[in-house]
Write a protein that holds these residues in place. Structure first.
Motif, PDB file in Angstrom:
ATOM      1  N   TYR A 100       3.373  11.271   4.132  1.00 55.36           N
ATOM      2  CA  TYR A 100       1.943  10.874   3.569  1.00 55.36           C
ATOM      3  C   TYR A 100       2.052  10.840   2.144  1.00 55.36           C
ATOM      4  O   TYR A 100       1.421   9.566   1.551  1.00 55.36           O
ATOM      5  CB  TYR A 100       1.047  12.217   3.709  1.00 55.36           C
ATOM      6  N   ASP A 101       2.840  11.368   1.429  1.00 55.77           N
ATOM      7  CA  ASP A 101       2.965  11.315   0.054  1.00 55.77           C
ATOM      8  C   ASP A 101       3.672   9.777  -0.251  1.00 55.77           C
ATOM      9  O   ASP A 101       3.237   9.238  -1.272  1.00 55.77           O
ATOM     10  CB  ASP A 101       3.844  12.334  -0.598  1.00 55.77           C
ATOM     11  N   SER A 102       4.575   9.540   0.470  1.00 51.90           N
ATOM     12  CA  SER A 102       5.181   8.437   0.306  1.00 51.90           C
ATOM     13  C   SER A 102       4.364   7.166   0.575  1.00 51.90           C
ATOM     14  O   SER A 102       4.503   6.133  -0.036  1.00 51.90           O
ATOM     15  CB  SER A 102       6.455   8.059   1.253  1.00 51.90           C
ATOM     16  N   MET A 103       3.351   7.231   1.526  1.00 51.99           N
ATOM     17  CA  MET A 103       2.580   6.165   1.744  1.00 51.99           C
ATOM     18  C   MET A 103       1.418   6.274   0.694  1.00 51.99           C
ATOM     19  O   MET A 103       0.847   4.911   0.286  1.00 51.99           O
ATOM     20  CB  MET A 103       1.628   6.381   3.047  1.00 51.99           C
ATOM     21  N   ARG A 104       1.098   7.214  -0.066  1.00 45.47           N
ATOM     22  CA  ARG A 104       0.122   7.379  -0.839  1.00 45.47           C
ATOM     23  C   ARG A 104       0.664   6.589  -2.145  1.00 45.47           C
ATOM     24  O   ARG A 104      -0.012   5.787  -2.997  1.00 45.47           O
ATOM     25  CB  ARG A 104      -0.466   8.772  -1.253  1.00 45.47           C
ATOM     26  N   ARG A 105       2.160   6.658  -2.538  1.00 47.43           N
ATOM     27  CA  ARG A 105       2.642   6.147  -3.590  1.00 47.43           C
ATOM     28  C   ARG A 105       2.548   4.710  -3.494  1.00 47.43           C
ATOM     29  O   ARG A 105       2.456   3.955  -4.351  1.00 47.43           O
ATOM     30  CB  ARG A 105       4.087   6.762  -3.892  1.00 47.43           C
ATOM     31  N   VAL A 106       3.048   4.043  -2.295  1.00 46.89           N
ATOM     32  CA  VAL A 106       2.929   2.864  -2.018  1.00 46.89           C
ATOM     33  C   VAL A 106       1.854   2.003  -2.286  1.00 46.89           C
ATOM     34  O   VAL A 106       1.540   1.040  -2.689  1.00 46.89           O
ATOM     35  CB  VAL A 106       3.531   2.502  -0.380  1.00 46.89           C
ATOM     36  N   ASP A 107       0.541   2.791  -1.589  1.00 48.07           N
ATOM     37  CA  ASP A 107      -0.690   2.366  -1.728  1.00 48.07           C
ATOM     38  C   ASP A 107      -1.172   2.374  -3.199  1.00 48.07           C
ATOM     39  O   ASP A 107      -1.912   1.573  -3.704  1.00 48.07           O
ATOM     40  CB  ASP A 107      -1.466   3.452  -0.909  1.00 48.07           C
ATOM     41  N   GLU A 108      -0.742   3.204  -4.152  1.00 44.38           N
ATOM     42  CA  GLU A 108      -1.244   3.185  -5.350  1.00 44.38           C
ATOM     43  C   GLU A 108      -0.464   2.036  -6.419  1.00 44.38           C
ATOM     44  O   GLU A 108      -1.131   1.692  -7.342  1.00 44.38           O
ATOM     45  CB  GLU A 108      -0.923   4.749  -6.080  1.00 44.38           C
TER      46      GLU A 108
END
Length: 109
Positions: A100-108
């Motif tokens: 989830y943290d990894s996906m959030r970083r990519v999204d940002e």
């Protein structure tokens, strides 16, 4: 926001959709996901918001009530898969999963 109880649920179309989902490998996997996460799906005349007002969408995920609503036009396996993915993201988020943290970083970015 959770859907208000949508009186426009089309029972027979909902049952047919659930049966049709089992006829494909992806649909079968989705059914398994639905069972594991306690999700349900309804076919409706129109998707509604938390106040019960129709919204201009063919599908929506109600995280709080573990429900996906789709219109007749939204009965496509790719649309249902996309809506189901919202639940997967919520599970990852609630567990503090590194994905989830990894996906959030990519999204940002």
């Amino acid at each position: 926001a959770p859907f208000k109880n949508n009186p426009q649920v089309l029972e027979s179309e909902t049952q047919t959709l659930k049966e049709d989902m089992l006829k494909s490998k992806v649909g079968d996997s989705l059914q398994y996901l639905f069972e594991k996460l306690g999700l349900d799906i309804n076919v409706v005349n129109s998707v509604t918001d938390s106040n019960g007002k129709p919204i201009d969408q063919i599908a929506a995920a109600d995280i709080a009530n573990r429900l996906i609503e789709v219109t007749k036009e939204g009965q496509d396996i790719s649309i249902i898969t996309e809506e189901a993915s919202h639940f997967i993201v919520e599970v990852l988020k609630s567990q503090g999963h590194p994905l989830y943290d990894s996906m959030r970083r990519v999204d940002e970015s």
